[in-house]
Scaffold this motif. Sequence first.
Motif, PDB file in Angstrom:
ATOM      1  N   ALA A 164       0.836  -1.199   0.000  1.00  0.00           N
ATOM      2  CA  ALA A 164       0.000   0.000   0.000  1.00  0.00           C
ATOM      3  C   ALA A 164       0.868   1.245   0.000  1.00  0.00           C
ATOM      4  O   ALA A 164       2.015   1.240   0.436  1.00  0.00           O
ATOM      5  CB  ALA A 164      -0.897  -0.005   1.226  1.00  0.00           C
ATOM      6  N   LEU A 165       0.278   2.306  -0.488  1.00  0.00           N
ATOM      7  CA  LEU A 165       0.893   3.627  -0.377  1.00  0.00           C
ATOM      8  C   LEU A 165       0.728   4.119   1.055  1.00  0.00           C
ATOM      9  O   LEU A 165      -0.167   3.668   1.771  1.00  0.00           O
ATOM     10  CB  LEU A 165       0.214   4.602  -1.342  1.00  0.00           C
ATOM     11  CG  LEU A 165       0.335   4.259  -2.827  1.00  0.00           C
ATOM     12  CD1 LEU A 165      -0.535   5.211  -3.649  1.00  0.00           C
ATOM     13  CD2 LEU A 165       1.777   4.309  -3.284  1.00  0.00           C
ATOM     14  N   ASP A 166       1.564   5.047   1.451  1.00  0.00           N
ATOM     15  CA  ASP A 166       1.473   5.663   2.770  1.00  0.00           C
ATOM     16  C   ASP A 166       1.015   7.108   2.613  1.00  0.00           C
ATOM     17  O   ASP A 166       1.253   7.732   1.577  1.00  0.00           O
ATOM     18  CB  ASP A 166       2.842   5.676   3.468  1.00  0.00           C
ATOM     19  CG  ASP A 166       3.361   4.280   3.765  1.00  0.00           C
ATOM     20  OD1 ASP A 166       2.544   3.385   4.065  1.00  0.00           O
ATOM     21  OD2 ASP A 166       4.589   4.093   3.695  1.00  0.00           O
ATOM     22  N   VAL A 167       0.387   7.635   3.669  1.00  0.00           N
ATOM     23  CA  VAL A 167       0.024   9.050   3.705  1.00  0.00           C
ATOM     24  C   VAL A 167       1.169   9.793   4.386  1.00  0.00           C
ATOM     25  O   VAL A 167       1.597   9.412   5.467  1.00  0.00           O
ATOM     26  CB  VAL A 167      -1.288   9.292   4.486  1.00  0.00           C
ATOM     27  CG1 VAL A 167      -1.572  10.775   4.623  1.00  0.00           C
ATOM     28  CG2 VAL A 167      -2.454   8.594   3.805  1.00  0.00           C
ATOM     29  N   GLU A 168       1.668  10.811   3.722  1.00  0.00           N
ATOM     30  CA  GLU A 168       2.684  11.686   4.309  1.00  0.00           C
ATOM     31  C   GLU A 168       2.282  13.120   4.079  1.00  0.00           C
ATOM     32  O   GLU A 168       1.736  13.434   3.023  1.00  0.00           O
ATOM     33  CB  GLU A 168       4.054  11.408   3.691  1.00  0.00           C
ATOM     34  CG  GLU A 168       4.630  10.080   4.139  1.00  0.00           C
ATOM     35  CD  GLU A 168       6.060   9.875   3.654  1.00  0.00           C
ATOM     36  OE1 GLU A 168       6.644  10.810   3.071  1.00  0.00           O
ATOM     37  OE2 GLU A 168       6.573   8.780   3.856  1.00  0.00           O
ATOM     38  N   PRO A 169       2.545  14.007   5.014  1.00  0.00           N
ATOM     39  CA  PRO A 169       3.053  13.692   6.339  1.00  0.00           C
ATOM     40  C   PRO A 169       1.988  12.979   7.165  1.00  0.00           C
ATOM     41  O   PRO A 169       0.804  13.155   6.926  1.00  0.00           O
ATOM     42  CB  PRO A 169       3.404  15.056   6.930  1.00  0.00           C
ATOM     43  CG  PRO A 169       2.507  16.013   6.214  1.00  0.00           C
ATOM     44  CD  PRO A 169       2.293  15.448   4.848  1.00  0.00           C
ATOM     45  N   GLU A 170       2.435  12.189   8.140  1.00  0.00           N
ATOM     46  CA  GLU A 170       1.476  11.465   8.984  1.00  0.00           C
ATOM     47  C   GLU A 170       0.589  12.420   9.753  1.00  0.00           C
ATOM     48  O   GLU A 170      -0.574  12.127   9.992  1.00  0.00           O
ATOM     49  CB  GLU A 170       2.208  10.532   9.942  1.00  0.00           C
ATOM     50  CG  GLU A 170       2.691   9.284   9.264  1.00  0.00           C
ATOM     51  CD  GLU A 170       3.239   8.272  10.250  1.00  0.00           C
ATOM     52  OE1 GLU A 170       2.731   8.168  11.380  1.00  0.00           O
ATOM     53  OE2 GLU A 170       4.177   7.562   9.866  1.00  0.00           O
ATOM     54  N   LEU A 171       1.135  13.545  10.173  1.00  0.00           N
ATOM     55  CA  LEU A 171       0.360  14.552  10.877  1.00  0.00           C
ATOM     56  C   LEU A 171       0.810  15.916  10.370  1.00  0.00           C
ATOM     57  O   LEU A 171       1.729  16.522  10.906  1.00  0.00           O
ATOM     58  CB  LEU A 171       0.566  14.439  12.401  1.00  0.00           C
ATOM     59  CG  LEU A 171      -0.319  15.333  13.254  1.00  0.00           C
ATOM     60  CD1 LEU A 171      -1.795  14.999  13.042  1.00  0.00           C
ATOM     61  CD2 LEU A 171       0.038  15.200  14.720  1.00  0.00           C
TER      62      LEU A 171
END
Length: 118
Positions: free
Chosen positions: A89-96
């Motif tokens: 899976a792709l990641d969401v960046e920035p996490e916060l």
Amino acid sequence: MDDANPLEQALHAARALVLADLAARDVADAGVVSLVEDAVTHRRWWVEQWPEGVEYVAGLVAQDVQDALLERHGRWPLCPVCDAGDPHALDVEPELGPEPHWVCAKAGVVVAPVGGLS
């Protein structure tokens, strides 16, 4: 509901962005849309507790839906960049942070902003 309220605007925008990504990957069935609604409800409470976090809501809703889908359907969204090896899976960046985007951590590339998957 007050559409001029920045919290409600951020929540509506987050819902729309995540639904656009789900639709782009053809996984926006009724059960998945319910997961989005659950994530939005949870993040409404979260940002009411921490109003300064309103600009982080889209990325957090995307991560919440991604986590819920992992338990129900498997990895989402799958990386369109890497052809070899196990699907990931792709990641969401920035996490916060503001202006979240989908990235392939393996290849180190930005794939699309949240809401911009094709």
